[in-house]
Design a protein around this motif. Structure first.
Motif, PDB file in Angstrom:
ATOM      1  N   MET A 206       0.831  -1.398   0.028  1.00  0.00           N
ATOM      2  CA  MET A 206      -0.087   0.167   0.112  1.00  0.00           C
ATOM      3  C   MET A 206       0.892   1.268   0.006  1.00  0.00           C
ATOM      4  N   ASN A 207       2.039   1.367   0.865  1.00  0.00           N
ATOM      5  CA  ASN A 207       2.978   2.356   0.922  1.00  0.00           C
ATOM      6  C   ASN A 207       3.969   1.994   0.457  1.00  0.00           C
ATOM      7  N   ASN A 208       4.663   2.214  -0.788  1.00  0.00           N
ATOM      8  CA  ASN A 208       5.784   1.998  -1.534  1.00  0.00           C
ATOM      9  C   ASN A 208       6.854   3.135  -1.166  1.00  0.00           C
ATOM     10  N   PHE A 209       6.784   3.681  -0.114  1.00  0.00           N
ATOM     11  CA  PHE A 209       7.989   4.806   0.192  1.00  0.00           C
ATOM     12  C   PHE A 209       9.302   4.467  -0.058  1.00  0.00           C
ATOM     13  N   ASN A 210       9.962   5.193  -0.886  1.00  0.00           N
ATOM     14  CA  ASN A 210      11.450   4.765  -1.225  1.00  0.00           C
ATOM     15  C   ASN A 210      12.113   6.139  -0.733  1.00  0.00           C
ATOM     16  N   ALA A 211      12.997   5.907   0.200  1.00  0.00           N
ATOM     17  CA  ALA A 211      14.013   6.975   0.803  1.00  0.00           C
ATOM     18  C   ALA A 211      15.106   7.348  -0.241  1.00  0.00           C
ATOM     19  N   LYS A 212      14.930   6.901  -1.128  1.00  0.00           N
ATOM     20  CA  LYS A 212      16.278   6.989  -2.258  1.00  0.00           C
ATOM     21  C   LYS A 212      16.569   8.604  -2.394  1.00  0.00           C
ATOM     22  N   TYR A 213      15.485   9.379  -2.679  1.00  0.00           N
ATOM     23  CA  TYR A 213      15.862  10.950  -2.638  1.00  0.00           C
ATOM     24  C   TYR A 213      16.206  11.538  -1.295  1.00  0.00           C
ATOM     25  N   ILE A 214      15.746  11.048  -0.323  1.00  0.00           N
ATOM     26  CA  ILE A 214      16.120  11.584   0.925  1.00  0.00           C
ATOM     27  C   ILE A 214      17.624  11.456   1.333  1.00  0.00           C
ATOM     28  N   LYS A 215      17.977  10.086   0.930  1.00  0.00           N
ATOM     29  CA  LYS A 215      19.282   9.659   0.808  1.00  0.00           C
ATOM     30  C   LYS A 215      20.099  10.590   0.178  1.00  0.00           C
ATOM     31  N   ILE A 216      19.850  10.806  -1.168  1.00  0.00           N
ATOM     32  CA  ILE A 216      20.662  11.478  -2.038  1.00  0.00           C
ATOM     33  C   ILE A 216      20.657  12.874  -1.499  1.00  0.00           C
ATOM     34  N   SER A 217      19.659  13.531  -1.158  1.00  0.00           N
ATOM     35  CA  SER A 217      19.675  14.988  -0.738  1.00  0.00           C
ATOM     36  C   SER A 217      20.518  15.013   0.730  1.00  0.00           C
ATOM     37  N   SER A 218      20.409  14.063   1.664  1.00  0.00           N
ATOM     38  CA  SER A 218      21.148  14.366   2.793  1.00  0.00           C
ATOM     39  C   SER A 218      22.671  14.271   2.457  1.00  0.00           C
ATOM     40  N   LYS A 219      23.135  13.367   1.629  1.00  0.00           N
ATOM     41  CA  LYS A 219      24.292  12.984   1.153  1.00  0.00           C
ATOM     42  C   LYS A 219      24.995  14.366   0.557  1.00  0.00           C
ATOM     43  N   TYR A 220      24.037  14.884  -0.316  1.00  0.00           N
ATOM     44  CA  TYR A 220      24.407  16.133  -0.969  1.00  0.00           C
ATOM     45  C   TYR A 220      24.646  17.157   0.121  1.00  0.00           C
ATOM     46  N   LEU A 221      23.822  17.626   0.880  1.00  0.00           N
ATOM     47  CA  LEU A 221      23.790  18.509   2.113  1.00  0.00           C
ATOM     48  C   LEU A 221      24.940  18.435   3.056  1.00  0.00           C
ATOM     49  N   GLN A 222      25.332  17.134   3.362  1.00  0.00           N
ATOM     50  CA  GLN A 222      26.357  16.708   4.155  1.00  0.00           C
ATOM     51  C   GLN A 222      27.993  16.930   3.409  1.00  0.00           C
ATOM     52  N   GLU A 223      27.991  16.768   2.106  1.00  0.00           N
ATOM     53  CA  GLU A 223      29.023  17.260   1.401  1.00  0.00           C
ATOM     54  C   GLU A 223      29.183  18.769   1.389  1.00  0.00           C
ATOM     55  N   LYS A 224      28.201  19.455   1.219  1.00  0.00           N
ATOM     56  CA  LYS A 224      28.394  20.972   1.231  1.00  0.00           C
ATOM     57  C   LYS A 224      28.633  21.562   2.720  1.00  0.00           C
ATOM     58  N   LEU A 225      28.179  20.747   3.737  1.00  0.00           N
ATOM     59  CA  LEU A 225      28.592  21.126   4.959  1.00  0.00           C
ATOM     60  C   LEU A 225      30.180  20.670   5.341  1.00  0.00           C
TER      61      LEU A 225
END
Length: 51
Positions: free
Chosen positions: A1-20
């Protein structure tokens, strides 16, 4: 029913961590929160309703 994929959250958090990490900023101002003093009225009312 809920096929939430955290793929984009992981990508964005990795991007933000690299910027920090690139900024390598150090904390200049550290705020210390002091414990709020309890008023006499508050202590009186809490003692009345505590019992």
């Amino acid at each position: 029913m809920n096929n939430f994929n955290a793929k984009y959250i992981k990508i964005s958090s990795k991007y933000l961590q690299e910027k920090l990490d690139m900024l390598d900023s150090k904390v200049k101002n550290i705020y210390v929160l002091e414990k709020k003093k309890e008023s006499k009225l508050h202590r009186l009312m809490s003692n009345i309703f505590k019992s």
